[in-house]
Design a protein around this motif. Sequence first.
Motif, PDB file in Angstrom:
ATOM      1  N   THR A  42       0.825  -1.207   0.000  1.00 31.42           N
ATOM      2  CA  THR A  42       0.000   0.000   0.000  1.00 31.42           C
ATOM      3  C   THR A  42       0.862   1.261   0.000  1.00 31.42           C
ATOM      4  OG1 THR A  42      -1.895   1.094   1.028  1.00 31.42           O
ATOM      5  CG2 THR A  42      -0.292   0.136   2.518  1.00 31.42           C
ATOM      6  N   CYS A  61      -2.311  -2.392   9.098  1.00 33.83           N
ATOM      7  CA  CYS A  61      -1.921  -2.329   7.693  1.00 33.83           C
ATOM      8  C   CYS A  61      -2.316  -1.016   7.024  1.00 33.83           C
ATOM      9  CB  CYS A  61      -2.509  -3.517   6.930  1.00 33.83           C
ATOM     10  SG  CYS A  61      -1.839  -5.115   7.451  1.00 33.83           S
ATOM     11  N   TYR A  62      -3.189  -0.231   7.673  1.00 34.71           N
ATOM     12  CA  TYR A  62      -3.415   1.123   7.171  1.00 34.71           C
ATOM     13  C   TYR A  62      -2.999   2.181   8.186  1.00 34.71           C
ATOM     14  CZ  TYR A  62      -7.924   0.458   9.649  1.00 34.71           C
ATOM     15  OH  TYR A  62      -8.890   0.184  10.576  1.00 34.71           O
ATOM     16  N   GLN A  63      -2.923   1.807   9.463  1.00 36.91           N
ATOM     17  CA  GLN A  63      -2.508   2.784  10.465  1.00 36.91           C
ATOM     18  C   GLN A  63      -1.021   3.104  10.366  1.00 36.91           C
ATOM     19  OE1 GLN A  63      -3.768   0.856  14.071  1.00 36.91           O
ATOM     20  NE2 GLN A  63      -5.842   1.703  13.987  1.00 36.91           N
ATOM     21  N   THR A  73      -5.105   9.642   5.309  1.00 39.15           N
ATOM     22  CA  THR A  73      -5.693   8.333   5.055  1.00 39.15           C
ATOM     23  C   THR A  73      -7.144   8.358   5.522  1.00 39.15           C
ATOM     24  OG1 THR A  73      -3.628   7.085   5.233  1.00 39.15           O
ATOM     25  CG2 THR A  73      -5.663   5.888   5.690  1.00 39.15           C
ATOM     26  N   VAL A  75     -10.377   6.269   6.470  1.00 34.38           N
ATOM     27  CA  VAL A  75     -10.766   4.928   6.905  1.00 34.38           C
ATOM     28  C   VAL A  75     -12.290   4.882   6.957  1.00 34.38           C
ATOM     29  CG1 VAL A  75     -10.564   3.141   8.659  1.00 34.38           C
ATOM     30  CG2 VAL A  75      -8.674   4.744   8.287  1.00 34.38           C
ATOM     31  N   ARG A 153      -4.442   7.538   0.865  1.00 37.80           N
ATOM     32  CA  ARG A 153      -5.043   6.239   0.555  1.00 37.80           C
ATOM     33  C   ARG A 153      -6.448   6.165   1.142  1.00 37.80           C
ATOM     34  NH1 ARG A 153      -1.219   5.770   3.595  1.00 37.80           N
ATOM     35  NH2 ARG A 153       0.115   4.972   1.936  1.00 37.80           N
ATOM     36  N   ALA A 155      -8.904   3.380   2.982  1.00 39.45           N
ATOM     37  CA  ALA A 155      -8.988   2.073   3.632  1.00 39.45           C
ATOM     38  C   ALA A 155     -10.453   1.755   3.895  1.00 39.45           C
ATOM     39  CB  ALA A 155      -8.205   2.067   4.943  1.00 39.45           C
ATOM     40  N   ILE A 189      -7.162   0.088   0.056  1.00 38.01           N
ATOM     41  CA  ILE A 189      -6.921  -1.174   0.755  1.00 38.01           C
ATOM     42  C   ILE A 189      -8.241  -1.635   1.367  1.00 38.01           C
ATOM     43  CG2 ILE A 189      -6.051   0.095   2.779  1.00 38.01           C
ATOM     44  CD1 ILE A 189      -4.393  -2.416   3.453  1.00 38.01           C
TER      45      ILE A 189
END
Length: 491
Positions: A42, A61-63, A73, A75, A153, A155, A189
């Motif tokens: 990512t 995996c996104y934090q 980001t 979420v 990104r 998520a 993601i």
Amino acid sequence: MIGFATPGRRKRYHSAQLEFTLRKVFGKPSFRPLQREVITATLEGEDVFLQAATSFGKSLCYQLPAVVDYGLTIVISPLLALMNNQVAAMRKANIRVETINSTTTPTDKSRIIEDLQCGHPLTRLLYITPEYCELDSFRRILRIIHSQGELARIAIDEAHCISEWGHDFRPAFKSLSFFKTEFPNVPMICLTATATSRVRDDITRTLNLDTSKLKMFRMTTSRPNLHYEVRFKSDEEDHYPNFLSWLKAVHSRRASNPARATQLASQNARTDNVPGIIYTLFRKDCESLAARLRADGIGAKPYHAGLPHSERADALAGWVANKPGYDVIVATTAFGMGIDKENVRFVVHWQIPKSFEGFYQEAGRAGRDGKASMCILYYGREDRDRAAQMMSLDQQRVPKKGGNVESQQQQMVNRAKSLQALIDYCEGTDRCRHKAIAQYFADEGEVECDFACDWCKDKEGLVRRKERGLLSEEIYSTQREMGRYSVDEYE
């Protein structure tokens, strides 16, 4: 911290930097299998699909990328408890994180919006609902941030909610195709613990993801530290004494083990504190069971959508902190997935859940620390018939206003198949529980079960318990059961 000049150009991060952030910010000694690969993908701008069992550490995996990368980001989560829990944890780590949901005060919301509108937000992670993503006002803000090259990104947590083939479909998730249409170069993601091949295909198609470039990561469903057990009950049986006896025995064993008692004392923990969750289908059962446990000296708190937010928040905070009197949460499915509590020693389903996926996710709340934990499902055919009748009642309400009739009917068919698969799981006395779960999710990986289910532990005893417990084959009438419960008592 060096960022990227355009959404299409990504910096490569050195492995040592990722490990330093993992230890320094998140307090974890090492990555779990595949976490590093997912995070690297990512960060390099790839679209990622991650399917992994509860306790894998999907949120990391996104934090972690949000901490080391430049920009914002987003979420997207369907679960209020999950959002607030993760936001609290990130703030403790001094990470600039915000959320906009029904619990956000007008003052905080105005402050967050003001930060976002500048196009160079200080916020690193923003947790929102899929419904909020549908608002034109929010989409305008995203366009501003993207124009400045600071939309890092997207998520999507609990991604199975996107699919009409999933067990927990939420229509607002379908609008998330907006992101790839408007921002094709911003990596996405998707994360879930429960997705069949059909659900995975539906998710990627709905989000307009290019499957030829999508990085797919699938971990095994196997949780060898969980002990799965189905406890059969007759229609008229009160199984509360059975559970209370089991829990008291656990307390007694902990107290009589000197080494364990010393270890708990060093951690300022009590021998009679066995953190757990009991899931009930109905609110009335939730509150009465919690009261019954308290009367027998067990610290238990109810949690369902009908309680005031302050009461739910207090129950969750006390339980996560292991406060006296908050040992057990008795909850409906309103008690969200993703709660970050590692030492949950048992999860009990008081009745058969509404879906196989729901059972797997909820049972998966146990043993996130990798230590042995118990997953008990109390099963009776009266509960089975009631669940089928409630589903039939739901079908009578289709179509919902403004909904797609064909789509809603298909969802009901999917739910019925999932419930039947769970019934087969409960009734089955011819195979390992872990293997049955793997088979449902078409998991071809190696399944471990070192006497960690009732079938592997005692095949003949399981058959006898089923025959003794399920005494009645009677199918109860819809009128009798519908007089006792209503749909509004769910969640």
